[in-house]
Scaffold this active site. Sequence first.
Site, PDB file in Angstrom:
ATOM      1  N   LYS A   1      34.543 -27.201  10.189  1.00  0.00           N
ATOM      2  CA  LYS A   1      33.087 -27.221  10.355  1.00  0.00           C
ATOM      3  C   LYS A   1      32.781 -27.630  11.789  1.00  0.00           C
ATOM      4  CE  LYS A   1      29.896 -30.277  10.064  1.00  0.00           C
ATOM      5  NZ  LYS A   1      28.938 -29.824  11.122  1.00  0.00           N
ATOM      6  N   PRO A   2      32.300 -26.697  12.605  1.00  0.00           N
ATOM      7  CA  PRO A   2      31.877 -27.072  13.953  1.00  0.00           C
ATOM      8  C   PRO A   2      30.570 -27.854  13.895  1.00  0.00           C
ATOM      9  CG  PRO A   2      31.393 -24.759  13.554  1.00  0.00           C
ATOM     10  CD  PRO A   2      32.122 -25.255  12.335  1.00  0.00           C
TER      11      PRO A   2
ATOM     12  N   GLU B   1      39.101 -39.884  14.879  1.00  0.00           N
ATOM     13  CA  GLU B   1      38.972 -40.233  16.303  1.00  0.00           C
ATOM     14  C   GLU B   1      37.497 -40.446  16.548  1.00  0.00           C
ATOM     15  OE1 GLU B   1      37.799 -40.306  19.769  1.00  0.00           O
ATOM     16  OE2 GLU B   1      38.232 -38.148  19.833  1.00  0.00           O
TER      17      GLU B   1
ATOM     18  N   PRO C   1      25.645 -33.618   6.515  1.00  0.00           N
ATOM     19  CA  PRO C   1      25.395 -34.117   5.153  1.00  0.00           C
ATOM     20  C   PRO C   1      25.638 -33.092   4.048  1.00  0.00           C
ATOM     21  CG  PRO C   1      23.620 -34.767   6.647  1.00  0.00           C
ATOM     22  CD  PRO C   1      24.450 -33.755   7.381  1.00  0.00           C
TER      23      PRO C   1
ATOM     24  N   GLU D   1      27.673 -48.015  21.990  1.00  0.00           N
ATOM     25  CA  GLU D   1      27.975 -46.747  22.653  1.00  0.00           C
ATOM     26  C   GLU D   1      26.660 -46.022  22.963  1.00  0.00           C
ATOM     27  OE1 GLU D   1      31.405 -43.385  22.134  1.00  0.00           O
ATOM     28  OE2 GLU D   1      30.271 -43.902  20.342  1.00  0.00           O
TER      29      GLU D   1
ATOM     30  N   LYS E   1      17.906 -41.513  22.302  1.00  0.00           N
ATOM     31  CA  LYS E   1      18.781 -42.676  22.190  1.00  0.00           C
ATOM     32  C   LYS E   1      19.092 -43.255  23.566  1.00  0.00           C
ATOM     33  CE  LYS E   1      23.294 -44.325  20.695  1.00  0.00           C
ATOM     34  NZ  LYS E   1      24.619 -43.988  20.133  1.00  0.00           N
TER      35      LYS E   1
ATOM     36  N   CYS F   1      33.732 -39.816  24.491  1.00  0.00           N
ATOM     37  CA  CYS F   1      34.096 -40.991  23.685  1.00  0.00           C
ATOM     38  C   CYS F   1      34.937 -41.988  24.462  1.00  0.00           C
ATOM     39  CB  CYS F   1      34.827 -40.544  22.421  1.00  0.00           C
ATOM     40  SG  CYS F   1      36.291 -39.529  22.727  1.00  0.00           S
TER      41      CYS F   1
END
Length: 488
Positions: free
Chosen positions: A180-181, A256, A214, A387, A340, A290
Amino acid sequence: MTAPEIKYTQAFINNEFVNSVSGKTFVTLNPSTSEKICDVQEGDKADIDLAVKAAREAFKLGSTWRRMDASARGRLLLKLADLIDRDAAYIRELETLDNGMVINLTTRTIGGIGNDVRSLAGWADKIHGKTIPIDGDFFCYTRYEPVGVVGAIIPWNFPAPILVNKLCHALVCGDTIVIKPAEQTPLTALYIASLIKEAGFPPGVVNIVPGYGPTAGAAISEHMDVDVVSFTGSTEVGRLIQAAAGRTNLKRVALEMGGKSPNVVFADCDLDYAVEMSHQALFLHCGQVCIAGSRTFVQEEIYDDFVKKSVARAKRRTVGDPFDKTIEGGPQIDQDGLDKVIEMIESGKKEGAKLECGGKRIGDKGYFVESTVFSDVTDDMRIAKEEIFGPVQQIIKFKTLEEVRDRANNTTYGLAAAVFTKDIDKAFSIANTVQAGTVWVNTYFVGSSLTPFGGYKTSGVGRENGMEGLMEYLEIKTVIVKIPEKNS
């Protein structure tokens, strides 16, 4: 420049491009303009069920895939590498369009995929067990076997490289896979699906279903016929996947996840070099990495000079159209990502950090943010703990090695770290004590398909790359045979 043609928007199941069972679609946007690129078929549980069924059929005993020689699996991957290289120019433009990554970076990331595939393909006929001289009249050996059906959930920040990496790990071991991309960036995944078919992989071995986390992502995590889930993304979602595995068939999980990586700069470093490397460690791909060096610890003797030079460098950083080769930084991925970043910048200001430069949205078209630098940051501030995933550098002062070593480890994350110093004792002290899966000394972002990659603590479970990464996709079996007489 002219935007690349969109060639594939359907799900790829059993080597065919198909519409979603529900008939629903979703929009993928250009983050540079906030405008629609195209509609993509929206897969959900029903589509994942079909994909897993195809993958399970391809994995059954006696199938073409299970009967294929290991060396032949490797040759199929080598063919895929050649096809990716052939179409690299198109793939990098598609990635830049859908993701917003600047073209100079997609040129490097897409240009390196083919060689990574070749490196991993070489493992295909080199995964083997051993004989064990146990006591008694017995012949004992081990064999590595594929786990079965892999479910892979791909992030949006480096869509094509991470998809191909997970795909190759699974296929070189003889597994089948359902991918699933990310819903933000499905286009390169679907184009690579066409290359999978062209390379000659049997039907059902690789299936790619675009959709939302989801629904489609959850369906993979909860599926009773998925044997392992490989996920790259946020720690929050990783927890949900691990919980789903526990509720269902206790499938293996390889995660990851997030990071808040310490980048430690000692006073004896090459200052200008450390400033530039620390800048790249944070601002590459607009901070949407990340392993970004997102806690920059600088020794007090050089702190003021480091801040001054870092601010000047951030102000020189060019942000704009990612197809322009003179541009260093593109947009954030979407409105949520932009919101964000801005919210975290405001929290830094409210908590007392000094905003040295940047801090605002650029324009009202696309999701661009100014390159931002904070000084006078303390460990208890949100910008030093959470983050951000944006172009926001936090520069933190420290005095001694012992102090910074403890502060570097005072985080729930443990994905990466770096140290800049001319003192080998300091370098080894940080490298050997910081709790991180990858540590760089006087460099950043260097890696290979040969080097194990993963995190400590909430940054991950398991490893990718190297033999250690392949183990996530293999079962080891011990076989003991009674024999009439054993001789040495």
